[in-house]
Design a protein around this motif. Structure first.
Motif, PDB file in Angstrom:
ATOM      1  N   ASN A  26      36.677  84.063  19.631  1.00 47.49           N
ATOM      2  CA  ASN A  26      37.159  83.148  18.591  1.00 47.49           C
ATOM      3  C   ASN A  26      36.175  83.085  17.425  1.00 47.49           C
ATOM      4  OD1 ASN A  26      39.466  82.503  20.018  1.00 47.49           O
ATOM      5  ND2 ASN A  26      38.583  80.676  20.960  1.00 47.49           N
ATOM      6  N   PHE A  27      34.882  83.001  17.739  1.00 48.64           N
ATOM      7  CA  PHE A  27      33.869  82.949  16.684  1.00 48.64           C
ATOM      8  C   PHE A  27      33.858  84.242  15.872  1.00 48.64           C
ATOM      9  CE2 PHE A  27      31.400  80.111  19.820  1.00 48.64           C
ATOM     10  CZ  PHE A  27      32.109  79.000  19.409  1.00 48.64           C
ATOM     11  N   SER A  28      33.924  85.372  16.574  1.00 43.49           N
ATOM     12  CA  SER A  28      33.852  86.657  15.875  1.00 43.49           C
ATOM     13  C   SER A  28      35.070  86.891  14.996  1.00 43.49           C
ATOM     14  CB  SER A  28      33.705  87.802  16.877  1.00 43.49           C
ATOM     15  OG  SER A  28      34.861  87.929  17.681  1.00 43.49           O
ATOM     16  N   THR A  29      36.221  86.328  15.400  1.00 43.64           N
ATOM     17  CA  THR A  29      37.426  86.455  14.581  1.00 43.64           C
ATOM     18  C   THR A  29      37.229  85.793  13.216  1.00 43.64           C
ATOM     19  OG1 THR A  29      38.872  86.530  16.508  1.00 43.64           O
ATOM     20  CG2 THR A  29      39.885  85.890  14.422  1.00 43.64           C
ATOM     21  N   VAL A  30      36.574  84.640  13.204  1.00 43.81           N
ATOM     22  CA  VAL A  30      36.291  83.947  11.945  1.00 43.81           C
ATOM     23  C   VAL A  30      35.376  84.805  11.071  1.00 43.81           C
ATOM     24  CG1 VAL A  30      35.233  81.913  10.901  1.00 43.81           C
ATOM     25  CG2 VAL A  30      36.613  81.665  12.971  1.00 43.81           C
ATOM     26  N   VAL A  31      34.331  85.351  11.672  1.00 48.13           N
ATOM     27  CA  VAL A  31      33.387  86.181  10.913  1.00 48.13           C
ATOM     28  C   VAL A  31      34.090  87.412  10.350  1.00 48.13           C
ATOM     29  CG1 VAL A  31      31.278  87.552  11.056  1.00 48.13           C
ATOM     30  CG2 VAL A  31      31.446  85.386  12.299  1.00 48.13           C
ATOM     31  N   ARG A  32      34.906  88.059  11.165  1.00 45.50           N
ATOM     32  CA  ARG A  32      35.606  89.265  10.708  1.00 45.50           C
ATOM     33  C   ARG A  32      36.580  88.946   9.570  1.00 45.50           C
ATOM     34  NH1 ARG A  32      38.542  91.154  15.787  1.00 45.50           N
ATOM     35  NH2 ARG A  32      39.167  92.946  14.551  1.00 45.50           N
ATOM     36  N   THR A  33      37.327  87.850   9.711  1.00 40.59           N
ATOM     37  CA  THR A  33      38.331  87.495   8.712  1.00 40.59           C
ATOM     38  C   THR A  33      37.699  87.196   7.361  1.00 40.59           C
ATOM     39  OG1 THR A  33      39.803  86.609  10.413  1.00 40.59           O
ATOM     40  CG2 THR A  33      40.190  85.897   8.143  1.00 40.59           C
ATOM     41  N   TYR A  34      36.646  86.361   7.367  1.00 42.12           N
ATOM     42  CA  TYR A  34      36.039  85.975   6.099  1.00 42.12           C
ATOM     43  C   TYR A  34      35.219  87.114   5.481  1.00 42.12           C
ATOM     44  CZ  TYR A  34      37.640  81.171   6.261  1.00 42.12           C
ATOM     45  OH  TYR A  34      38.436  80.050   6.267  1.00 42.12           O
ATOM     46  N   SER A  35      34.654  87.974   6.317  1.00 39.86           N
ATOM     47  CA  SER A  35      33.926  89.107   5.756  1.00 39.86           C
ATOM     48  C   SER A  35      34.888  90.083   5.081  1.00 39.86           C
ATOM     49  CB  SER A  35      33.120  89.822   6.841  1.00 39.86           C
ATOM     50  OG  SER A  35      33.961  90.346   7.852  1.00 39.86           O
ATOM     51  N   GLU A  36      36.086  90.250   5.657  1.00 46.55           N
ATOM     52  CA  GLU A  36      37.098  91.093   5.023  1.00 46.55           C
ATOM     53  C   GLU A  36      37.522  90.526   3.673  1.00 46.55           C
ATOM     54  OE1 GLU A  36      40.272  91.471   7.790  1.00 46.55           O
ATOM     55  OE2 GLU A  36      39.134  92.735   9.186  1.00 46.55           O
ATOM     56  N   LEU A  37      37.699  89.219   3.606  1.00 45.00           N
ATOM     57  CA  LEU A  37      38.068  88.580   2.343  1.00 45.00           C
ATOM     58  C   LEU A  37      36.968  88.756   1.294  1.00 45.00           C
ATOM     59  CD1 LEU A  37      39.669  85.259   3.688  1.00 45.00           C
ATOM     60  CD2 LEU A  37      40.857  87.209   2.656  1.00 45.00           C
ATOM     61  N   ASP A  41      36.722  91.093  -2.559  1.00 49.98           N
ATOM     62  CA  ASP A  41      36.384  90.487  -3.860  1.00 49.98           C
ATOM     63  C   ASP A  41      35.102  91.058  -4.477  1.00 49.98           C
ATOM     64  OD1 ASP A  41      38.574  88.828  -3.739  1.00 49.98           O
ATOM     65  OD2 ASP A  41      37.476  87.186  -2.784  1.00 49.98           O
ATOM     66  N   LEU A  42      34.353  91.839  -3.710  1.00 49.03           N
ATOM     67  CA  LEU A  42      33.055  92.311  -4.189  1.00 49.03           C
ATOM     68  C   LEU A  42      33.126  93.769  -4.637  1.00 49.03           C
ATOM     69  CD1 LEU A  42      30.787  90.788  -1.392  1.00 49.03           C
ATOM     70  CD2 LEU A  42      30.838  90.081  -3.792  1.00 49.03           C
ATOM     71  N   PRO A  43      32.435  94.125  -5.708  1.00 50.61           N
ATOM     72  CA  PRO A  43      32.362  95.534  -6.132  1.00 50.61           C
ATOM     73  C   PRO A  43      31.687  96.371  -5.039  1.00 50.61           C
ATOM     74  CG  PRO A  43      31.547  94.064  -7.845  1.00 50.61           C
ATOM     75  CD  PRO A  43      31.701  93.229  -6.619  1.00 50.61           C
ATOM     76  N   GLU A  44      32.240  97.539  -4.781  1.00 49.96           N
ATOM     77  CA  GLU A  44      31.730  98.371  -3.693  1.00 49.96           C
ATOM     78  C   GLU A  44      30.302  98.850  -3.924  1.00 49.96           C
ATOM     79  OE1 GLU A  44      34.266 101.537  -2.590  1.00 49.96           O
ATOM     80  OE2 GLU A  44      36.007 100.260  -2.188  1.00 49.96           O
ATOM     81  N   ASP A  45      29.877  98.900  -5.181  1.00 45.37           N
ATOM     82  CA  ASP A  45      28.531  99.389  -5.477  1.00 45.37           C
ATOM     83  C   ASP A  45      27.491  98.270  -5.523  1.00 45.37           C
ATOM     84  OD1 ASP A  45      29.497  98.178  -7.727  1.00 45.37           O
ATOM     85  OD2 ASP A  45      28.879  99.772  -9.129  1.00 45.37           O
ATOM     86  N   SER A  46      27.885  97.060  -5.160  1.00 49.95           N
ATOM     87  CA  SER A  46      26.943  95.938  -5.213  1.00 49.95           C
ATOM     88  C   SER A  46      26.169  95.830  -3.901  1.00 49.95           C
ATOM     89  CB  SER A  46      27.685  94.627  -5.487  1.00 49.95           C
ATOM     90  OG  SER A  46      28.433  94.228  -4.366  1.00 49.95           O
ATOM     91  N   GLY A  47      24.957  95.293  -4.008  1.00 50.38           N
ATOM     92  CA  GLY A  47      24.149  95.080  -2.818  1.00 50.38           C
ATOM     93  C   GLY A  47      24.779  94.065  -1.880  1.00 50.38           C
ATOM     94  N   THR A  48      25.433  93.089  -2.444  1.00 49.35           N
ATOM     95  CA  THR A  48      26.079  92.057  -1.618  1.00 49.35           C
ATOM     96  C   THR A  48      27.205  92.661  -0.792  1.00 49.35           C
ATOM     97  OG1 THR A  48      25.570  90.385  -3.297  1.00 49.35           O
ATOM     98  CG2 THR A  48      27.217  89.816  -1.660  1.00 49.35           C
ATOM     99  N   ALA A  53      29.327  94.103   4.421  1.00 52.51           N
ATOM    100  CA  ALA A  53      29.850  95.185   5.255  1.00 52.51           C
ATOM    101  C   ALA A  53      29.068  95.285   6.559  1.00 52.51           C
ATOM    102  CB  ALA A  53      29.804  96.506   4.501  1.00 52.51           C
ATOM    103  N   GLU A  54      27.761  95.045   6.481  1.00 53.28           N
ATOM    104  CA  GLU A  54      26.934  95.061   7.690  1.00 53.28           C
ATOM    105  C   GLU A  54      27.304  93.907   8.618  1.00 53.28           C
ATOM    106  OE1 GLU A  54      24.357  96.660  10.298  1.00 53.28           O
ATOM    107  OE2 GLU A  54      24.943  97.502   8.364  1.00 53.28           O
ATOM    108  N   ALA A  58      28.773  94.219  12.460  1.00 49.65           N
ATOM    109  CA  ALA A  58      28.218  93.477  13.596  1.00 49.65           C
ATOM    110  C   ALA A  58      29.320  92.721  14.334  1.00 49.65           C
ATOM    111  CB  ALA A  58      27.144  92.501  13.113  1.00 49.65           C
ATOM    112  N   ALA A  59      30.272  92.152  13.588  1.00 50.44           N
ATOM    113  CA  ALA A  59      31.390  91.443  14.207  1.00 50.44           C
ATOM    114  C   ALA A  59      32.266  92.404  15.008  1.00 50.44           C
ATOM    115  CB  ALA A  59      32.210  90.725  13.135  1.00 50.44           C
TER     116      ALA A  59
END
Length: 223
Positions: A26-37, A41-48, A53-54, A58-59
């Motif tokens: 359940n916890f990992s589902t939250v991490v995966r969902t919000y990391s996908e969102l 929204d983030l440029p692929e060439d950004s450090g963030t 993505a890391e 991990a999730a």
């Protein structure tokens, strides 16, 4: 040296493993969902983007780990059918080669028999033994998978040129979360899965070392 095996996983440990898997999933589902969102929204060439993505990787690793915990918890209730030992082993060897093309795998499979087990479990146990050998063996050295029949037993040996398992790890082989590794693959479930499978089927799990080679051998009752 014989590795510790349990004929059946204790019920309290099974309940703990199931609850742990359920809650952490359940916890990992939250991490995966919000990391996908965030990634969308983030440029692929950004450090963030790289950092998020890391987090997502991990999730995903957590999900795979939880699947292994669930499998361990279900060892005692394994569904058993007649499994062609050699056929599944050869398929598993091909799967291992596709995952790790840099490692030479020599297969010597000739048991010509079946066991009463779950085919998916049998495949996962073989993959775990091969993966352990791959991680332990020096780069450029081969791994050997030998499967034969010895009277009423199927004998499976994975041989490599690595140092083998530490004695303290061997004595606790049937316990999850015991490991000599570090990182994600050091979660301590793999050898516990092998031990649970072997013990449930009434088999044995041993390690020997001779002439610079380590052999991990599983013996299982043949049909």
């Amino acid at each position: 040296m014989s590795l510790s095996t349990n004929a059946a996983t204790s019920e309290p440990l099974v309940r703990f493993a199931r609850k742990l898997s359920h809650d952490l999933n359940n916890f990992s589902t939250v991490v995966r969902t919000y990391s996908e969102l965030l990634l969308s929204d983030l440029p692929e060439d950004s450090g963030t983007h790289a950092d998020v993505a890391e987090i997502q990787r991990a999730a995903e690793n957590m999900v795979q780990y939880l699947q292994r915990v669930t499998l361990f918890a279900r060892a005692g209730s394994m569904k058993r059918t007649s499994v062609n030992v050699d056929a599944v082993a050869l398929e598993t060897a091909d799967q291992f080669r596709s995952r790790t093309p840099s490692r030479l795998l020599d297969t010597r499979v000739s048991s010509g028999t079946t066991i009463q087990a779950d085919a998916i479990w049998w495949r996962d146990v073989l993959l775990e033994l091969l993966q352990n050998a791959h991680e332990a063996a020096p780069v450029g050295t081969p791994i050997v998978l030998e499967i034969s029949r010895d009277q009423n037993e199927v004998v499976v040996s994975v041989i490599d040129q690595g140092p083998g398992f530490d004695e303290a790890i061997l004595l606790q082989a049937s316990e999850p979360l015991v490991t000599g590794k570090t990182g994600v693959r050091g979660a301590g479930i793999g050898l516990a899965l092998v031990s649970a499978f072997t013990g449930t089927l009434g088999g044995s799990l041993d390690q020997s070392r001779e002439n610079g080679r380590t052999s991990v051998t599983v013996r299982l009752p043949a049909e």
